[in-house]
Design a protein around this motif. Structure first.
Motif, short mmCIF file in Angstrom:
data_model
loop_
_atom_site.label_atom_id
_atom_site.label_comp_id
_atom_site.label_asym_id
_atom_site.label_seq_id
_atom_site.Cartn_x
_atom_site.Cartn_y
_atom_site.Cartn_z
N VAL A 97 0.85 -1.20 0.00
CA VAL A 97 0.00 0.00 0.00
C VAL A 97 0.88 1.24 0.00
CG1 VAL A 97 -0.21 -0.09 2.55
CG2 VAL A 97 -1.90 1.17 1.23
N ASP A 98 0.52 2.21 -0.79
CA ASP A 98 1.21 3.51 -0.80
C ASP A 98 0.18 4.62 -0.92
OD1 ASP A 98 3.96 3.46 -0.36
OD2 ASP A 98 4.41 2.82 -2.38
N THR A 99 0.43 5.70 -0.22
CA THR A 99 -0.48 6.85 -0.18
C THR A 99 0.12 8.01 -0.96
OG1 THR A 99 -1.35 6.20 1.97
CG2 THR A 99 -1.50 8.53 1.44
N PHE A 123 2.05 15.07 -5.45
CA PHE A 123 1.61 15.65 -6.72
C PHE A 123 1.03 17.03 -6.43
CE2 PHE A 123 -1.93 13.28 -4.93
CZ PHE A 123 -2.97 14.20 -4.98
N LEU A 124 0.86 17.80 -7.48
CA LEU A 124 0.23 19.11 -7.33
C LEU A 124 -1.05 19.07 -8.17
CD1 LEU A 124 3.42 21.26 -7.92
CD2 LEU A 124 2.29 20.86 -5.71
N SER A 125 -2.20 19.20 -7.51
CA SER A 125 -3.45 19.10 -8.29
C SER A 125 -3.57 20.28 -9.25
CB SER A 125 -4.66 18.99 -7.38
OG SER A 125 -4.65 20.01 -6.42
N ARG A 184 7.79 11.26 -17.78
CA ARG A 184 8.47 10.28 -16.94
C ARG A 184 8.09 10.47 -15.47
NH1 ARG A 184 11.19 5.82 -18.64
NH2 ARG A 184 12.32 6.04 -16.69
N HIS A 185 7.82 11.72 -15.09
CA HIS A 185 7.44 11.98 -13.71
C HIS A 185 5.98 11.61 -13.44
CE1 HIS A 185 7.39 13.79 -9.78
NE2 HIS A 185 6.28 14.43 -10.11
N LYS A 186 5.11 11.97 -14.36
CA LYS A 186 3.67 11.77 -14.13
C LYS A 186 3.20 10.36 -14.48
CE LYS A 186 1.90 16.46 -14.83
NZ LYS A 186 1.06 17.29 -15.72
N SER A 229 11.80 4.41 -5.73
CA SER A 229 10.84 5.45 -5.36
C SER A 229 11.55 6.62 -4.67
CB SER A 229 9.74 4.89 -4.46
OG SER A 229 10.31 4.24 -3.35
N ASP A 230 12.46 6.29 -3.77
CA ASP A 230 13.15 7.35 -3.00
C ASP A 230 14.49 7.76 -3.62
OD1 ASP A 230 11.08 7.34 -1.16
OD2 ASP A 230 12.00 5.77 0.03
N GLY A 231 14.97 7.02 -4.60
CA GLY A 231 16.25 7.34 -5.22
C GLY A 231 17.19 6.15 -5.20
N PHE A 276 19.70 10.64 -6.23
CA PHE A 276 18.84 10.94 -5.08
C PHE A 276 17.43 11.41 -5.44
CE2 PHE A 276 23.29 12.25 -4.04
CZ PHE A 276 23.58 11.20 -3.20
N GLY A 277 17.16 11.59 -6.74
CA GLY A 277 15.88 12.17 -7.15
C GLY A 277 14.66 11.31 -6.88
N GLY A 278 14.77 10.04 -7.23
CA GLY A 278 13.67 9.12 -6.98
C GLY A 278 12.53 9.19 -7.96
N GLU A 279 11.52 8.36 -7.67
CA GLU A 279 10.29 8.25 -8.46
C GLU A 279 10.51 7.85 -9.93
OE1 GLU A 279 6.73 10.70 -6.89
OE2 GLU A 279 8.36 12.13 -7.12
N ASP A 280 11.63 7.18 -10.20
CA ASP A 280 11.81 6.63 -11.55
C ASP A 280 10.98 5.36 -11.71
OD1 ASP A 280 13.80 8.43 -12.72
OD2 ASP A 280 15.09 7.72 -11.12
C1 LIG Z 1 4.81 18.28 -5.31
C2 LIG Z 1 5.89 17.27 -5.20
N1 LIG Z 1 6.97 17.53 -4.43
C3 LIG Z 1 7.94 16.59 -4.29
C4 LIG Z 1 7.84 15.38 -4.93
C5 LIG Z 1 8.94 14.34 -4.79
N2 LIG Z 1 8.58 13.21 -3.97
C6 LIG Z 1 7.49 13.15 -3.22
S1 LIG Z 1 7.34 11.67 -2.43
C7 LIG Z 1 8.78 11.08 -3.09
C8 LIG Z 1 9.34 9.72 -2.77
C9 LIG Z 1 8.37 8.61 -2.90
O1 LIG Z 1 7.27 8.78 -2.02
P1 LIG Z 1 6.87 7.74 -0.89
O2 LIG Z 1 8.13 7.44 -0.09
O3 LIG Z 1 5.82 8.40 -0.08
O4 LIG Z 1 6.36 6.53 -1.60
C10 LIG Z 1 9.35 12.05 -3.91
C11 LIG Z 1 10.63 11.90 -4.65
C12 LIG Z 1 6.68 15.16 -5.71
N3 LIG Z 1 6.49 14.00 -6.37
N4 LIG Z 1 5.73 16.12 -5.84
#
Ligand SMILES: Cc1ncc(C[n+]2csc(CCOP(=O)(O)O)c2C)c(N)n1
Ligand SMILES: Nc1ncnc2c1ncn2[C@@H]1O[C@H](COP(=O)(O)OP(=O)(O)OP(=O)(O)O)[C@@H](O)[C@H]1O
Ligand SMILES: [Mg+2]
Ligand SMILES: [Mg+2]
Ligand SMILES: [Mg+2]
Length: 327
Positions: free
Chosen positions: A43-45, A52-54, A190-192, A216-218, A260-264
């Motif tokens: 599960v992830d929230t 994200f930014l709505s 790639r981000h969205k 997710s975290d890098g 370190f960027g993450g979310e790939d």
């Molecule tokens: C608006 C906005 N600011 C910053 C980020 C970057 N970000 C947010 S959570 C996360 C790690 C994975 O999350 P989790 O550990 O909760 O699964 C990253 C790299 C973003 N996506 N949107």
């Protein structure tokens, strides 16, 4: 917006999995599990303003990513995703059509993997939009790719390019600009819209003792997690890490994004060197891009070293951390 009407609308009319006795419509879902397999649950929230930014992402984008990142966690275990549950806290500004668009996109993604939605929860909030997705998958008994599977001598690999998601985020946040619209689009996409590496994970599960983690975290953070869980040290090499050939044009500190960027939501893993060639060939023939980026060096201390030319740098477990923003 009416809660019950909304639930009725999002209830699927048909299901991929016949082992579901009851999905949406009772107090809980009931399904039969398969003999010889193990269930995988994650599960992830995602929270507006944090994940994200709505203002910059459509409800469809948000739904897509919330499901994709969870499918990615199942892939990181070497599993096949089967079911999902969605919990949403909806702010007053959201319309019913927004929620429907969100579900439609999740549905589309789920269909690619023949996944069924089997439940969830719907509440209102005075705060920001929050979406929590649970995914349930399966893996053949004993075949899960655990973080603790890395052994000295193993090869370290990643699937696909790293750093692009973080670059896309920097465009969305207005930290970055570029002349070339197509370039900007690529990174934002790639981000969205990360594509979970299910096929890669499944291939990994068919080899002996593969360690896996999704990014997710890098990369630095995920490799440190493998090192800690396996109690080994890892060496990786700058020139072997795959990235977009345009990344360095955007910012001189592009390496920050890669490490370190993450979310790939690519997979990073380890596999024994005697299996590597066969694995590499199978991935290539299945259209899965896989790159060797280093080696597991020794057991004992859990250190990750990054080689840049002649320099050896200790890669700390820094990356995205919800309670410690030290970047
Ligand atoms: C608006 C906005 N600011 C910053 C980020 C970057 N970000 C947010 S959570 C996360 C790690 C994975 O999350 P989790 O550990 O909760 O699964 C990253 C790299 C973003 N996506 N949107
Ligand atoms: N609030 C919580 N309660 C119980 N267990 C949790 C909680 N938060 C995390 N965990 C567990 O901690 C472990 C690590 O969670 P984490 O969220 O870091 O997973 P991840 O997939 O590595 O990262 P990400 O969330 O960035 O995708 C998992 O086993 C997770 O189920
Ligand atoms: Mg998590
Ligand atoms: Mg993960
Ligand atoms: Mg995750």
């Amino acid at each position: 917006m009416d809660e019950f009407e909304l639930i009725h609308r999002i209830t699927p009319r048909s299901l991929f999995h016949r082992e579901i006795e009851i999905g949406i419509g009772d107090d809980a879902a009931v399904y039969e599990s398969k003999k010889g397999y193990q269930e995988i649950v994650c599960v992830d929230t995602m929270v507006d303003g944090v994940h994200f930014l709505s203002s910059h992402s459509t409800p469809a984008d948000i739904g897509y990513k919330a499901l994709a990142v969870n499918i990615s966690d199942i892939a990181a275990m070497g599993g096949i995703p089967k079911f999902y549950l969605v919990s949403i806290a909806v702010p007053s500004g959201w319309r019913e059509t927004d929620i429907e668009a969100m579900y439609e996109e999740m549905n589309k993604l789920a269909k690619l993997y023949q996944m069924d939605v089997i439940g969830g929860d719907t509440v209102s909030t005075h705060g920001q939009m929050v979406i929590t997705v649970t995914v349930i998958g399966e893996v053949e008994k004993g075949k899960a790719c655990l973080r603790s599977h890395a052994r000295p001598g193993d090869i370290v690999f990643v699937t696909g390019e790293l750093g692009s998601s973080a670059a896309g985020l920097s465009f969305l946040l207005g930290e970055q600009s570029a002349e070339d619209d197509r370039l900007v689009e690529h990174f934002i996409e790639r981000h969205k819209r990360p594509v979970p590496r299910v096929k890669a994970g499944l291939i990994c599960s068919r080899y002996q003792s593969v360690a896996l983690n999704d990014i997710s975290d890098g990369l630095a953070s995920e490799l440190n997690e493998i090192a800690e869980a396996s109690r080994v040290s890892i060496d990786i090499y700058q020139d072997l890490i795959p990235r977009s050939s345009d990344l360095h044009k955007l910012r001189s500190e592009w390496e920050e994004w890669v490490l370190f960027g993450g979310e790939d939501f690519e997979l990073v893993g380890t596999i024994s060197s005697d299996q590597w060639e066969r694995f590499d060939q199978e991935c290539t023939s299945c259209g899965v891009p896989v790159y060797k980026i280093g080696r597991v060096s020794r057991s004992g201390e859990a250190n990750v070293f990054y080689y840049r030319g002649q320099d050896r740098i200790l890669l700390e477990k820094k990356g995205y951390n919800h309670f410690r923003q030290d970047r």
